[in-house]
Motif scaffolding. Structure first.
Motif, PDB file in Angstrom:
ATOM      1  N   VAL A  72      22.260  21.859  21.445  1.00 12.61           N
ATOM      2  CA  VAL A  72      20.874  22.177  21.800  1.00 12.61           C
ATOM      3  C   VAL A  72      19.915  21.491  20.832  1.00 12.61           C
ATOM      4  N   ARG A  73      20.333  21.374  19.585  1.00 12.72           N
ATOM      5  CA  ARG A  73      19.488  20.707  18.585  1.00 12.72           C
ATOM      6  C   ARG A  73      19.278  19.247  18.952  1.00 12.72           C
ATOM      7  N   THR A  74      20.345  18.585  19.436  1.00 10.84           N
ATOM      8  CA  THR A  74      20.208  17.180  19.854  1.00 10.84           C
ATOM      9  C   THR A  74      19.264  17.062  21.043  1.00 10.84           C
ATOM     10  N   VAL A  75      19.337  18.023  21.943  1.00  9.09           N
ATOM     11  CA  VAL A  75      18.427  18.022  23.088  1.00  9.09           C
ATOM     12  C   VAL A  75      16.982  18.102  22.608  1.00  9.09           C
ATOM     13  N   ARG A  76      16.715  18.967  21.619  1.00 13.81           N
ATOM     14  CA  ARG A  76      15.349  19.090  21.100  1.00 13.81           C
ATOM     15  C   ARG A  76      14.868  17.755  20.537  1.00 13.81           C
ATOM     16  N   ARG A  77      15.742  17.066  19.790  1.00 15.27           N
ATOM     17  CA  ARG A  77      15.343  15.778  19.208  1.00 15.27           C
ATOM     18  C   ARG A  77      15.072  14.746  20.306  1.00 15.27           C
ATOM     19  N   ASP A  78      15.915  14.740  21.337  1.00 15.32           N
ATOM     20  CA  ASP A  78      15.708  13.781  22.430  1.00 15.32           C
ATOM     21  C   ASP A  78      14.427  14.098  23.202  1.00 15.32           C
ATOM     22  N   ILE A  79      14.116  15.368  23.349  1.00 16.09           N
ATOM     23  CA  ILE A  79      12.861  15.753  24.010  1.00 16.09           C
ATOM     24  C   ILE A  79      11.674  15.226  23.209  1.00 16.09           C
ATOM     25  N   ARG A 133      25.084  19.662  30.212  1.00 17.39           N
ATOM     26  CA  ARG A 133      25.133  18.486  31.073  1.00 17.39           C
ATOM     27  C   ARG A 133      25.327  17.209  30.258  1.00 17.39           C
ATOM     28  N   LEU A 134      24.672  17.136  29.107  1.00 24.15           N
ATOM     29  CA  LEU A 134      24.717  15.930  28.281  1.00 24.15           C
ATOM     30  C   LEU A 134      25.873  15.947  27.280  1.00 24.15           C
ATOM     31  N   GLU A 135      26.556  17.105  27.181  1.00 23.51           N
ATOM     32  CA  GLU A 135      27.690  17.262  26.258  1.00 23.51           C
ATOM     33  C   GLU A 135      27.263  17.019  24.815  1.00 23.51           C
ATOM     34  N   VAL A 136      26.124  17.625  24.452  1.00 28.60           N
ATOM     35  CA  VAL A 136      25.608  17.562  23.084  1.00 28.60           C
ATOM     36  C   VAL A 136      25.169  18.967  22.683  1.00 28.60           C
ATOM     37  N   LEU A 155      18.865  12.315  30.322  1.00 26.09           N
ATOM     38  CA  LEU A 155      18.023  13.488  30.128  1.00 26.09           C
ATOM     39  C   LEU A 155      16.772  13.393  30.980  1.00 26.09           C
ATOM     40  N   LEU A 156      16.147  12.218  30.987  1.00 24.04           N
ATOM     41  CA  LEU A 156      14.942  12.028  31.787  1.00 24.04           C
ATOM     42  C   LEU A 156      15.244  12.202  33.268  1.00 24.04           C
ATOM     43  N   SER A 157      16.388  11.684  33.706  1.00 28.23           N
ATOM     44  CA  SER A 157      16.771  11.829  35.106  1.00 28.23           C
ATOM     45  C   SER A 157      16.954  13.294  35.470  1.00 28.23           C
ATOM     46  N   LEU A 158      17.570  14.075  34.581  1.00 32.66           N
ATOM     47  CA  LEU A 158      17.757  15.503  34.843  1.00 32.66           C
ATOM     48  C   LEU A 158      16.423  16.228  34.934  1.00 32.66           C
ATOM     49  N   LEU A 159      15.508  15.911  34.033  1.00 31.10           N
ATOM     50  CA  LEU A 159      14.201  16.577  34.037  1.00 31.10           C
ATOM     51  C   LEU A 159      13.435  16.301  35.323  1.00 31.10           C
ATOM     52  N   GLN A 160      13.695  15.169  35.944  1.00 31.11           N
ATOM     53  CA  GLN A 160      12.990  14.812  37.177  1.00 31.11           C
ATOM     54  C   GLN A 160      13.592  15.466  38.413  1.00 31.11           C
ATOM     55  N   THR A 161      14.769  16.075  38.288  1.00 26.36           N
ATOM     56  CA  THR A 161      15.429  16.632  39.459  1.00 26.36           C
ATOM     57  C   THR A 161      15.236  18.136  39.617  1.00 26.36           C
ATOM     58  N   ARG A 162      14.754  18.810  38.585  1.00 25.32           N
ATOM     59  CA  ARG A 162      14.577  20.261  38.659  1.00 25.32           C
ATOM     60  C   ARG A 162      13.267  20.641  37.987  1.00 25.32           C
ATOM     61  N   ARG A 163      12.655  21.714  38.495  1.00 25.68           N
ATOM     62  CA  ARG A 163      11.359  22.127  37.939  1.00 25.68           C
ATOM     63  C   ARG A 163      11.472  22.523  36.477  1.00 25.68           C
ATOM     64  N   GLU A 164      12.552  23.250  36.101  1.00 28.56           N
ATOM     65  CA  GLU A 164      12.702  23.690  34.719  1.00 28.56           C
ATOM     66  C   GLU A 164      14.175  23.768  34.344  1.00 28.56           C
ATOM     67  N   TRP A 165      14.479  23.361  33.104  1.00 32.68           N
ATOM     68  CA  TRP A 165      15.836  23.405  32.574  1.00 32.68           C
ATOM     69  C   TRP A 165      15.839  24.231  31.288  1.00 32.68           C
ATOM     70  N   SER A 166      16.884  25.016  31.094  1.00 40.03           N
ATOM     71  CA  SER A 166      17.062  25.653  29.797  1.00 40.03           C
ATOM     72  C   SER A 166      17.694  24.649  28.845  1.00 40.03           C
ATOM     73  N   GLY A 167      17.473  24.840  27.546  1.00 32.93           N
ATOM     74  CA  GLY A 167      18.064  23.940  26.567  1.00 32.93           C
ATOM     75  C   GLY A 167      19.579  23.960  26.625  1.00 32.93           C
ATOM     76  N   THR A 168      20.147  25.124  26.895  1.00 35.05           N
ATOM     77  CA  THR A 168      21.606  25.242  26.976  1.00 35.05           C
ATOM     78  C   THR A 168      22.156  24.452  28.154  1.00 35.05           C
ATOM     79  N   ASP A 169      21.499  24.541  29.312  1.00 39.61           N
ATOM     80  CA  ASP A 169      21.967  23.796  30.486  1.00 39.61           C
ATOM     81  C   ASP A 169      21.921  22.296  30.239  1.00 39.61           C
ATOM     82  N   LEU A 170      20.840  21.826  29.636  1.00 43.26           N
ATOM     83  CA  LEU A 170      20.735  20.395  29.336  1.00 43.26           C
ATOM     84  C   LEU A 170      21.816  19.966  28.358  1.00 43.26           C
ATOM     85  N   ALA A 171      22.052  20.785  27.335  1.00 44.06           N
ATOM     86  CA  ALA A 171      23.084  20.459  26.355  1.00 44.06           C
ATOM     87  C   ALA A 171      24.457  20.375  27.015  1.00 44.06           C
TER      88      ALA A 171
END
Length: 319
Positions: free
Chosen positions: A35-42, A30-33, A12-28
């Motif tokens: 959106v709620r899990t993404v929020r907790r990891d953030i 990419r990580l195959e989790v 997740l940290l690596s993804l955040l460093q490669t793009r200016r902004e990510w939507s929660g859905t896109d991160l979810a």
């Protein structure tokens, strides 16, 4: 389970460093989790000191912002090698930053895996740079950093600019690109007052002030910003005129004097014109010395006097 979460957060940290902004859905996705899990990891990343900003919206959005302290960065193999080589280059290329670059390089090399350390060592021992007296693209690192951030964020910048006549005027611009050429750094920017593109020499820029106002990115003039800057510089008035008619095809001269590429204009199949005009007599002499064929020179008297004096000193020094 803990190792899976750790690996996911690193990803997740690596993804955040490669793009200016990510939507929660896109991160979810990419990580195959979820959106709620993404929020907790953030939230976990924020607890570790990473400044992650949230954006409003149906799916939510996140971006890694600048913070009060510098958290660890994640680099892949190619990025680590590139940073190490760039630091070595910076150690000899930017006024005032040499010692800092070497300290950062020492820290990076200390933690590099052995396979990467060998790559970096090979590059550093195989590639050398030539530092000319008074040459090399040198600039104040603090000014470079300020301008680079403004270019990246499309933030309007105000500064004072001193032109070649010595007159200083306030400028308000939209910075677009930094270009190094001929021992100097230049800023390509859209001047909001004059409503036109301008090229600014960094050694003539003082008191830069970010305004905090961001604007949409403008379409750059031409496909290559560096070529645009080179063309503007070639068209700008210079203190000393020097035009060389070279007895060689333009392609031949361009292949053997790449630094003069934008100054070469074909005349016919066997001749080309090289505009060596410049504000510096020393730079004119260096450009002419780099020509790979005989030439006829049309130049101002002060240029000819400088070249004669230089040639006489060389002949006197020759055995």
């Amino acid at each position: 389970m803990t190792s899976d979460m750790t690996a996911r957060m690193l990803r997740l940290l690596s993804l955040l460093q490669t793009r200016r902004e990510w939507s929660g859905t896109d991160l979810a996705d990419r990580l195959e989790v979820t959106v709620r899990t993404v929020r907790r990891d953030i939230d976990r990343l924020r607890g570790l000191g990473y400044p992650v900003d949230s954006a409003r919206g149906h799916a939510g959005g996140y971006r890694l912002a600048s913070g009060a302290t510098l958290p660890p960065l994640l680099l892949d193999d190619d990025e680590a090698v590139a940073v190490a080589v760039a630091l070595r280059t910076a150690a000899g290329g930017l006024t005032g930053i040499e010692e800092t670059a070497l300290r950062a390089l020492a820290k990076l090399e200390h933690v590099l895996p052995r396979r990467l350390r060998g790559k970096v060592t090979a590059l550093q021992t195989s590639v050398a740079g030539i530092a000319w007296e008074g040459g090399g693209p040198r600039a104040d690192p603090a000014l470079l950093a300020t301008l680079a951030v403004a270019c990246r964020d499309h933030e309007i910048l105000a500064f004072a600019y001193t032109d070649r006549t010595g007159a200083t005027t306030p400028r308000r611009v939209e910075p677009q690109q930094l270009v190094a050429s001929g021992g100097l750094w230049y800023l390509l920017a859209h001047d909001t007052t004059r409503d036109d593109w301008r090229v600014f020499r960094l050694d003539r820029v003082t008191d830069p002030v970010p305004t905090g106002r961001r604007v949409p990115a403008r379409e750059l003039p031409g496909d290559d910003p560096a070529a645009f800057v080179a063309a503007r510089l070639a068209a700008a008035p210079t203190r000393h005129r020097a035009l060389a008619t070279v007895h060689a095809p333009a392609d031949h001269v361009r292949a053997r004097a790449r630094h003069l590429a934008t100054r070469i204009r074909p005349v016919d199949g066997t001749t080309c014109l090289v505009d060596a005009s410049d504000d510096s007599l020393t730079r004119i002499a260096q450009m002419l010395a780099g020509l790979p064929a005989d030439y006829i020179l049309d130049a101002d008297p002060d240029v000819l006097d400088h070249l004669r004096a230089t040639a006489h000193r060389t002949l006197r020094a020759a055995p």
